[in-house]
Design a protein around this motif. Structure first.
Motif, PDB file in Angstrom:
ATOM      1  N   MET A   1      -4.411  -2.431  14.046  1.00 40.68           N
ATOM      2  CA  MET A   1      -3.462  -2.696  12.992  1.00 40.68           C
ATOM      3  C   MET A   1      -3.777  -1.806  11.794  1.00 40.68           C
ATOM      4  SD  MET A   1      -2.616  -6.316  11.248  1.00 40.68           S
ATOM      5  CE  MET A   1      -2.963  -6.321   9.523  1.00 40.68           C
ATOM      6  N   SER A   2      -2.792  -1.161  11.278  1.00 45.21           N
ATOM      7  CA  SER A   2      -2.959  -0.257  10.153  1.00 45.21           C
ATOM      8  C   SER A   2      -2.796  -1.021   8.837  1.00 45.21           C
ATOM      9  CB  SER A   2      -1.920   0.855  10.243  1.00 45.21           C
ATOM     10  OG  SER A   2      -2.093   1.749   9.185  1.00 45.21           O
ATOM     11  N   VAL A   3      -3.674  -0.716   7.897  1.00 41.34           N
ATOM     12  CA  VAL A   3      -3.600  -1.299   6.561  1.00 41.34           C
ATOM     13  C   VAL A   3      -3.241  -0.181   5.597  1.00 41.34           C
ATOM     14  CG1 VAL A   3      -4.915  -2.445   4.744  1.00 41.34           C
ATOM     15  CG2 VAL A   3      -5.350  -3.021   7.124  1.00 41.34           C
ATOM     16  N   ALA A   4      -2.188  -0.363   4.828  1.00 40.64           N
ATOM     17  CA  ALA A   4      -1.771   0.681   3.895  1.00 40.64           C
ATOM     18  C   ALA A   4      -2.780   0.827   2.757  1.00 40.64           C
ATOM     19  CB  ALA A   4      -0.390   0.374   3.336  1.00 40.64           C
ATOM     20  N   THR A   5      -3.165   2.048   2.485  1.00 41.62           N
ATOM     21  CA  THR A   5      -4.056   2.354   1.372  1.00 41.62           C
ATOM     22  C   THR A   5      -3.291   2.156   0.060  1.00 41.62           C
ATOM     23  OG1 THR A   5      -5.283   3.957   2.698  1.00 41.62           O
ATOM     24  CG2 THR A   5      -5.390   4.227   0.312  1.00 41.62           C
ATOM     25  N   ASP A   6      -3.949   1.577  -0.925  1.00 33.92           N
ATOM     26  CA  ASP A   6      -3.362   1.398  -2.252  1.00 33.92           C
ATOM     27  C   ASP A   6      -3.285   2.781  -2.905  1.00 33.92           C
ATOM     28  OD1 ASP A   6      -2.937   1.032  -5.011  1.00 33.92           O
ATOM     29  OD2 ASP A   6      -4.035  -0.865  -5.026  1.00 33.92           O
ATOM     30  N   THR A   7      -2.095   3.349  -2.966  1.00 32.46           N
ATOM     31  CA  THR A   7      -1.904   4.727  -3.420  1.00 32.46           C
ATOM     32  C   THR A   7      -2.397   4.950  -4.851  1.00 32.46           C
ATOM     33  OG1 THR A   7       0.030   4.862  -1.996  1.00 32.46           O
ATOM     34  CG2 THR A   7      -0.228   6.605  -3.615  1.00 32.46           C
ATOM     35  N   ALA A   8      -2.058   4.049  -5.757  1.00 30.90           N
ATOM     36  CA  ALA A   8      -2.475   4.217  -7.158  1.00 30.90           C
ATOM     37  C   ALA A   8      -4.001   4.187  -7.266  1.00 30.90           C
ATOM     38  CB  ALA A   8      -1.850   3.132  -8.026  1.00 30.90           C
ATOM     39  N   ALA A   9      -4.644   3.248  -6.582  1.00 31.63           N
ATOM     40  CA  ALA A   9      -6.107   3.164  -6.611  1.00 31.63           C
ATOM     41  C   ALA A   9      -6.728   4.405  -5.972  1.00 31.63           C
ATOM     42  CB  ALA A   9      -6.578   1.895  -5.898  1.00 31.63           C
ATOM     43  N   PHE A  10      -6.135   4.861  -4.868  1.00 32.34           N
ATOM     44  CA  PHE A  10      -6.627   6.053  -4.175  1.00 32.34           C
ATOM     45  C   PHE A  10      -6.619   7.266  -5.111  1.00 32.34           C
ATOM     46  CE2 PHE A  10      -5.389   9.932  -1.843  1.00 32.34           C
ATOM     47  CZ  PHE A  10      -6.498  10.088  -1.020  1.00 32.34           C
ATOM     48  N   LEU A  11      -5.492   7.500  -5.782  1.00 35.59           N
ATOM     49  CA  LEU A  11      -5.394   8.645  -6.690  1.00 35.59           C
ATOM     50  C   LEU A  11      -6.376   8.522  -7.854  1.00 35.59           C
ATOM     51  CD1 LEU A  11      -1.537   9.237  -6.773  1.00 35.59           C
ATOM     52  CD2 LEU A  11      -3.272  10.689  -5.691  1.00 35.59           C
ATOM     53  N   GLU A  12      -6.572   7.301  -8.350  1.00 31.57           N
ATOM     54  CA  GLU A  12      -7.510   7.083  -9.462  1.00 31.57           C
ATOM     55  C   GLU A  12      -8.965   7.323  -9.033  1.00 31.57           C
ATOM     56  OE1 GLU A  12      -7.428   6.578 -12.737  1.00 31.57           O
ATOM     57  OE2 GLU A  12      -5.258   6.728 -12.757  1.00 31.57           O
ATOM     58  N   GLU A  13      -9.260   7.175  -7.734  1.00 37.91           N
ATOM     59  CA  GLU A  13     -10.630   7.363  -7.260  1.00 37.91           C
ATOM     60  C   GLU A  13     -10.964   8.823  -6.985  1.00 37.91           C
ATOM     61  OE1 GLU A  13     -10.741   4.605  -3.972  1.00 37.91           O
ATOM     62  OE2 GLU A  13     -11.427   2.983  -5.260  1.00 37.91           O
ATOM     63  N   LEU A  14      -9.952   9.668  -6.778  1.00 39.76           N
ATOM     64  CA  LEU A  14     -10.220  11.081  -6.522  1.00 39.76           C
ATOM     65  C   LEU A  14     -10.815  11.732  -7.759  1.00 39.76           C
ATOM     66  CD1 LEU A  14      -7.025  12.146  -4.534  1.00 39.76           C
ATOM     67  CD2 LEU A  14      -9.318  11.759  -3.625  1.00 39.76           C
ATOM     68  N   ASN A  15     -11.980  12.326  -7.571  1.00 39.41           N
ATOM     69  CA  ASN A  15     -12.705  13.005  -8.647  1.00 39.41           C
ATOM     70  C   ASN A  15     -12.871  12.101  -9.871  1.00 39.41           C
ATOM     71  OD1 ASN A  15     -14.111  15.192  -9.728  1.00 39.41           O
ATOM     72  ND2 ASN A  15     -12.293  16.054 -10.673  1.00 39.41           N
ATOM     73  N   GLY A  16     -13.138  10.830  -9.637  1.00 37.41           N
ATOM     74  CA  GLY A  16     -13.411   9.891 -10.724  1.00 37.41           C
ATOM     75  C   GLY A  16     -12.251   9.696 -11.681  1.00 37.41           C
ATOM     76  N   GLY A  17     -11.024   9.851 -11.202  1.00 35.06           N
ATOM     77  CA  GLY A  17      -9.851   9.655 -12.047  1.00 35.06           C
ATOM     78  C   GLY A  17      -9.331  10.933 -12.687  1.00 35.06           C
ATOM     79  N   ALA A  18     -10.128  11.987 -12.645  1.00 40.52           N
ATOM     80  CA  ALA A  18      -9.717  13.250 -13.271  1.00 40.52           C
ATOM     81  C   ALA A  18      -8.506  13.856 -12.563  1.00 40.52           C
ATOM     82  CB  ALA A  18     -10.869  14.247 -13.284  1.00 40.52           C
ATOM     83  N   PHE A  19      -8.427  13.710 -11.226  1.00 42.06           N
ATOM     84  CA  PHE A  19      -7.310  14.301 -10.492  1.00 42.06           C
ATOM     85  C   PHE A  19      -5.992  13.635 -10.892  1.00 42.06           C
ATOM     86  CE2 PHE A  19      -4.824  15.057  -6.498  1.00 42.06           C
ATOM     87  CZ  PHE A  19      -4.769  16.438  -6.605  1.00 42.06           C
ATOM     88  N   ALA A  20      -5.980  12.315 -11.029  1.00 38.50           N
ATOM     89  CA  ALA A  20      -4.766  11.603 -11.442  1.00 38.50           C
ATOM     90  C   ALA A  20      -4.336  12.063 -12.833  1.00 38.50           C
ATOM     91  CB  ALA A  20      -4.987  10.096 -11.420  1.00 38.50           C
ATOM     92  N   SER A  21      -5.296  12.267 -13.704  1.00 36.27           N
ATOM     93  CA  SER A  21      -4.998  12.749 -15.055  1.00 36.27           C
ATOM     94  C   SER A  21      -4.410  14.158 -15.009  1.00 36.27           C
ATOM     95  CB  SER A  21      -6.281  12.734 -15.886  1.00 36.27           C
ATOM     96  OG  SER A  21      -6.043  13.220 -17.169  1.00 36.27           O
ATOM     97  N   GLN A  22      -4.960  15.012 -14.140  1.00 37.67           N
ATOM     98  CA  GLN A  22      -4.446  16.376 -13.992  1.00 37.67           C
ATOM     99  C   GLN A  22      -3.011  16.365 -13.457  1.00 37.67           C
ATOM    100  OE1 GLN A  22      -7.536  17.803 -11.411  1.00 37.67           O
ATOM    101  NE2 GLN A  22      -8.727  18.673 -13.082  1.00 37.67           N
ATOM    102  N   ILE A  23      -2.721  15.447 -12.520  1.00 32.50           N
ATOM    103  CA  ILE A  23      -1.360  15.324 -11.992  1.00 32.50           C
ATOM    104  C   ILE A  23      -0.408  14.944 -13.123  1.00 32.50           C
ATOM    105  CG2 ILE A  23       0.174  13.980 -10.488  1.00 32.50           C
ATOM    106  CD1 ILE A  23      -2.211  13.731  -8.543  1.00 32.50           C
TER     107      ILE A  23
END
Length: 115
Positions: A1-23
Motif C-alpha cells: 500500500m502506498s502512502v502519499a508523502t506530505d509535499t509541503a513537509a517534504f519541500l521544507e525538509e530539502l536542504n533544511g528549508g532553504a530549497f523551499a525558500s529558493q523556490i
C-alpha cells in the motif's frame, strides 16, 4: 500500500528549508518579470533520486532553474544540492526514519534485569 508523502513537509525538509525558500524567491522573481515585461518566464524544479548503498535511504538531488524576463531578454539562475532522506512504509519520504514500536515487552526481553 502506498502512502502519499506530505509535499509541503517534504519541500521544507530539502536542504533544511532553504530549497523551499529558493523556490518562493524564484516564483516571485519570475512572476514580477512576466508582469513587468509581458513576456513568458519559466521555473523548473528537478528531483533526481538514487539509493544510498543498500539502505532504505535515498539521495535526492534537487535542482532549481529559472528564467526571468527582462527588458532586453532574460536573466537566469540555477542551484543544485543533495539531501539524504528515508523511505518509509509505502514509500513515504521523510528526513528522519520512521519510529518503530518496541519489539519486546520488558517481560519478554531476552536479558533478565539485574536485581
Amino acid at each position: 500500500m502506498s502512502v502519499a508523502t506530505d509535499t509541503a513537509a517534504f519541500l521544507e525538509e530539502l536542504n533544511g528549508g532553504a530549497f523551499a525558500s529558493q523556490i518562493g524567491h524564484a516564483l516571485s522573481e519570475v512572476a514580477a518579470g512576466v508582469v513587468d515585461y509581458g513576456k513568458a518566464g519559466k521555473v523548473v524544479i528537478t528531483l533526481d533520486f538514487s539509493q544510498i548503498g543498500e539502505s532504505s535511504q535515498v539521495k535526492i538531488k534537487h535542482k532549481l532553474d529559472y528564467k526571468v524576463p527582462t527588458k532586453r531578454g532574460t536573466r537566469s539562475e540555477n542551484t543544485s544540492l543533495d539531501t539524504p532522506m528515508h523511505v518509509g512504509t509505502g514509500g513515504n519520504i521523510t528526513l528522519f526514519a520512521e519510529k518503530h514500536d518496541q519489539l519486546f515487552s520488558r517481560e519478554q526481553a531476552p536479558i533478565t534485569p539485574r536485581t
